[in-house]
Design a protein around this motif. Structure first.
Motif, short mmCIF file in Angstrom:
data_model
loop_
_atom_site.label_atom_id
_atom_site.label_comp_id
_atom_site.label_asym_id
_atom_site.label_seq_id
_atom_site.Cartn_x
_atom_site.Cartn_y
_atom_site.Cartn_z
N ASP A 1 -2.40 13.61 15.13
CA ASP A 1 -2.60 14.60 16.20
C ASP A 1 -1.81 15.88 16.01
O ASP A 1 -2.02 16.85 16.73
CB ASP A 1 -2.22 13.98 17.55
CG ASP A 1 -3.10 12.79 17.90
OD1 ASP A 1 -4.31 12.86 17.65
OD2 ASP A 1 -2.56 11.79 18.42
N ARG B 1 -3.44 19.54 15.86
CA ARG B 1 -3.92 20.26 17.03
C ARG B 1 -2.91 21.30 17.49
O ARG B 1 -3.26 22.45 17.78
CB ARG B 1 -4.20 19.28 18.18
CG ARG B 1 -5.37 18.34 17.95
CD ARG B 1 -5.81 17.75 19.30
NE ARG B 1 -6.74 16.66 19.10
CZ ARG B 1 -6.41 15.38 19.15
NH1 ARG B 1 -5.15 15.04 19.36
NH2 ARG B 1 -7.30 14.43 18.99
N GLU C 1 -11.86 19.06 20.42
CA GLU C 1 -12.11 18.24 19.24
C GLU C 1 -13.28 17.32 19.50
O GLU C 1 -13.28 16.51 20.41
CB GLU C 1 -10.88 17.41 18.86
CG GLU C 1 -11.07 16.65 17.57
CD GLU C 1 -9.91 15.73 17.26
OE1 GLU C 1 -10.00 15.03 16.24
OE2 GLU C 1 -8.95 15.70 18.05
#
Length: 236
Positions: free
Chosen positions: A221, A224, A234
């Protein structure tokens, strides 16, 4: 067009190898051991050559690489986390690396009667790496014509130099590049770290291309925050 591909084992150069095999005549893959942090990427380059059924040359540049100091890729310097657009990523520059590799590759091509040397430099490299920019590739190609004048005619093939990594993902998918069998991460762990510049760029490329990313990341993650993409944006 008989073409050799400079292959690091990453998604860009492996995609390029599959494209050349589809569209031209791929004669060999050439990789370089310049004393980088890990050799894992070279194993993936070897795997690509095996799958494509072409020879794989590994050029030993460790003696040269030992003199190209000051980079997180060759010295005991931490690889920074984040996006390539950040100033901190300049510590991953290995001075003149591409220029040196290309010079060797042109010699290999000339010796073997090849018509072109292909390299997967792309638009996302321009901010960080000066020897990936169009001004460099154009000047280098001109220089090589003079260097081989009367002996061989070899040209530099850079189909992605004005395109993005997402474009590479799209083009690679068209020729069935096995993305899961490529290695990008600078840190060389069991899985991709998900935090270094090349991991962030890789994950972002699949997102922008609208393709499923088959890569296993230790931190799936982080990209991001590094790119400003929210979870709701996403879709992959």
């Amino acid at each position: 067009m008989k073409t050799i591909v400079i292959c690091s084992g990453g998604m860009d150069s492996v995609s390029l190898a599959y494209m050349v095999a589809e569209q031209h005549e791929l004669t060999r893959l050439v990789s370089f051991d310049y004393g980088q942090r890990h050799r894992k990427e070279l194993d993936f380059a070897a795997l690509a050559a095996k799958r494509l059924g072409v020879p794989h040359d590994i050029i030993d540049m460790r003696g040269i690489g030992a003199s190209l100091t000051g980079s997180a890729l060759t010295d005991d310097i931490d690889v920074p986390d984040g996006h390539y657009a950040e100033e901190t990523m300049k510590v991953t520059v290995v001075p003149n690396r591409n220029a040196i590799m290309l010079s060797v590759a042109f010699g290999v091509a000339a010796a073997n009667g090849d018509d072109a040397v292909a390299t997967a430099v792309h638009g996302g490299d321009h901010f960080i790496y000066p020897d990936c920019r169009p001004a460099f590739t154009e000047a280098f190609n001109t220089m090589q014509q003079a260097a081989l004048d009367g002996y061989a005619e070899v040209k530099l093939y850079t189909p992605f130099v004005h395109r993005s990594k997402a474009d590479i993902a799209v083009e690679g998918a068209k020729v069935n590049t096995p993305f899961a069998e490529t290695w990008s991460c600078y840190k060389g762990g069991e899985d991709h770290c998900g935090r270094c510049g090349t991991c962030v760029e890789r994950r972002e490329a699949f997102h922008l291309a609208g393709l499923t990313d088959p890569t296993i990341y230790e931190d799936p993650d982080f990209w991001r925050n590094a790119t400003g993409v929210t979870a709701t944006e996403e879709t992959i």
